[in-house]
Scaffold this motif. Structure first.
Motif, PDB file in Angstrom:
ATOM      1  N   ASP A   1       0.844  -1.192   0.000  1.00 36.22           N
ATOM      2  CA  ASP A   1       0.000   0.000   0.000  1.00 36.22           C
ATOM      3  C   ASP A   1       0.885   1.251   0.000  1.00 36.22           C
ATOM      4  O   ASP A   1       1.639   1.482   0.948  1.00 36.22           O
ATOM      5  N   ASP A   2       0.785   2.061  -1.052  1.00 33.75           N
ATOM      6  CA  ASP A   2       1.706   3.207  -1.117  1.00 33.75           C
ATOM      7  C   ASP A   2       1.315   4.338  -0.167  1.00 33.75           C
ATOM      8  O   ASP A   2       2.055   5.305  -0.023  1.00 33.75           O
ATOM      9  N   SER A   3       0.170   4.214   0.516  1.00 30.64           N
ATOM     10  CA  SER A   3      -0.114   5.197   1.567  1.00 30.64           C
ATOM     11  C   SER A   3       0.479   4.754   2.908  1.00 30.64           C
ATOM     12  O   SER A   3       0.443   5.497   3.885  1.00 30.64           O
ATOM     13  N   GLU A   4       1.016   3.538   2.965  1.00 30.17           N
ATOM     14  CA  GLU A   4       1.623   3.030   4.202  1.00 30.17           C
ATOM     15  C   GLU A   4       3.146   2.948   4.134  1.00 30.17           C
ATOM     16  O   GLU A   4       3.816   3.037   5.157  1.00 30.17           O
ATOM     17  N   TRP A   5       3.673   2.712   2.924  1.00 21.61           N
ATOM     18  CA  TRP A   5       5.103   2.438   2.786  1.00 21.61           C
ATOM     19  C   TRP A   5       5.755   3.481   1.883  1.00 21.61           C
ATOM     20  O   TRP A   5       5.171   3.870   0.872  1.00 21.61           O
ATOM     21  N   GLU A   6       6.974   3.877   2.239  1.00 19.53           N
ATOM     22  CA  GLU A   6       7.691   4.870   1.444  1.00 19.53           C
ATOM     23  C   GLU A   6       8.005   4.316   0.064  1.00 19.53           C
ATOM     24  O   GLU A   6       7.891   5.003  -0.938  1.00 19.53           O
ATOM     25  N   SER A   7       8.430   3.070  -0.012  1.00 19.45           N
ATOM     26  CA  SER A   7       8.711   2.459  -1.315  1.00 19.45           C
ATOM     27  C   SER A   7       8.209   1.013  -1.285  1.00 19.45           C
ATOM     28  O   SER A   7       8.960   0.102  -0.982  1.00 19.45           O
ATOM     29  N   PRO A   8       6.886   0.847  -1.560  1.00 21.97           N
ATOM     30  CA  PRO A   8       6.250  -0.461  -1.370  1.00 21.97           C
ATOM     31  C   PRO A   8       6.729  -1.558  -2.327  1.00 21.97           C
ATOM     32  O   PRO A   8       6.484  -2.723  -2.052  1.00 21.97           O
ATOM     33  N   HIS A   9       7.405  -1.189  -3.411  1.00 24.66           N
ATOM     34  CA  HIS A   9       7.750  -2.211  -4.408  1.00 24.66           C
ATOM     35  C   HIS A   9       9.228  -2.555  -4.460  1.00 24.66           C
ATOM     36  O   HIS A   9       9.652  -3.309  -5.330  1.00 24.66           O
ATOM     37  N   THR A  10      10.019  -1.955  -3.555  1.00 26.94           N
ATOM     38  CA  THR A  10      11.436  -2.320  -3.541  1.00 26.94           C
ATOM     39  C   THR A  10      11.847  -2.734  -2.136  1.00 26.94           C
ATOM     40  O   THR A  10      11.241  -2.315  -1.147  1.00 26.94           O
ATOM     41  N   LEU A  11      12.867  -3.584  -2.078  1.00 30.06           N
ATOM     42  CA  LEU A  11      13.384  -4.031  -0.789  1.00 30.06           C
ATOM     43  C   LEU A  11      13.968  -2.827  -0.050  1.00 30.06           C
ATOM     44  O   LEU A  11      14.919  -2.208  -0.524  1.00 30.06           O
ATOM     45  N   THR A  12      13.367  -2.445   1.079  1.00 32.96           N
ATOM     46  CA  THR A  12      13.775  -1.227   1.787  1.00 32.96           C
ATOM     47  C   THR A  12      13.849  -1.510   3.286  1.00 32.96           C
ATOM     48  O   THR A  12      12.888  -1.288   4.019  1.00 32.96           O
TER      49      THR A  12
END
Ligand code: HEM
Length: 118
Positions: A23-34
């Protein structure tokens, strides 16, 4: 008692945790290992409510406690004893971390070097 309509009774429901885990409202970069998603400025661990890999509510994973202990042991022991890196000639930027998508998202196979820390 059940209030479900006879038409819905017995219906299988498959929740998609992807909707919260990416969810991009929860995570700074939801699609990369961070890893910093879980770290504060001082490098301390931060618990995130949107991290629901084990689901939530009445159907939450029964094995969550066991799985967390296993993952801790499985990762800490090798990480304490070895330094992991891409093979010679390959940089971390060269690595393709795109998951291979099936019923679950799996990492694609990689070659790596494990060099003893001691
Ligand atoms: C990293 C490891 C694991 C992850 C990410 C995980 C994740 C999940 C998830 C998301 C569900 C809910 C499925 C649904 O939507 O109904 C679930 C259910 C369940 N898990 Fe796990 N699980 C893990 C390890 C384990 C282990 C080690 C055990 C047992 C030793 C276990 C036992 C169960 C059981 C019995 C359920 C069904 C609970 C119920 O529906 O009442 N899981 N797990």
């Amino acid at each position: 008692g059940s209030y479900a309509s006879p038409l819905l009774q017995g219906t299988s429901v498959i929740p998609l945790l992807t909707s919260v885990l990416q969810d991009d409202s929860e995570w700074e970069s939801p699609h990369t290992l961070t890893p910093s998603h879980f770290l504060d400025e001082k490098g301390g661990f931060v618990k995130r409510d949107a991290f629901m890999a084990f689901s939530a509510g009445r159907r939450v994973c029964l094995g969550e406690g066991l799985a967390r202990m296993e993952l801790f042991l499985f990762f800490t022991s090798p990480l304490q004893h070895f330094r992991f890196s891409p093979p010679p000639g390959v940089t971390e930027d060269d690595l393709d971390l795109t998951p291979s998508v099936g019923f679950t998202h799996n990492p694609s196979p990689h070659q790596l070097c494990a060099v003893s820390r001691v």
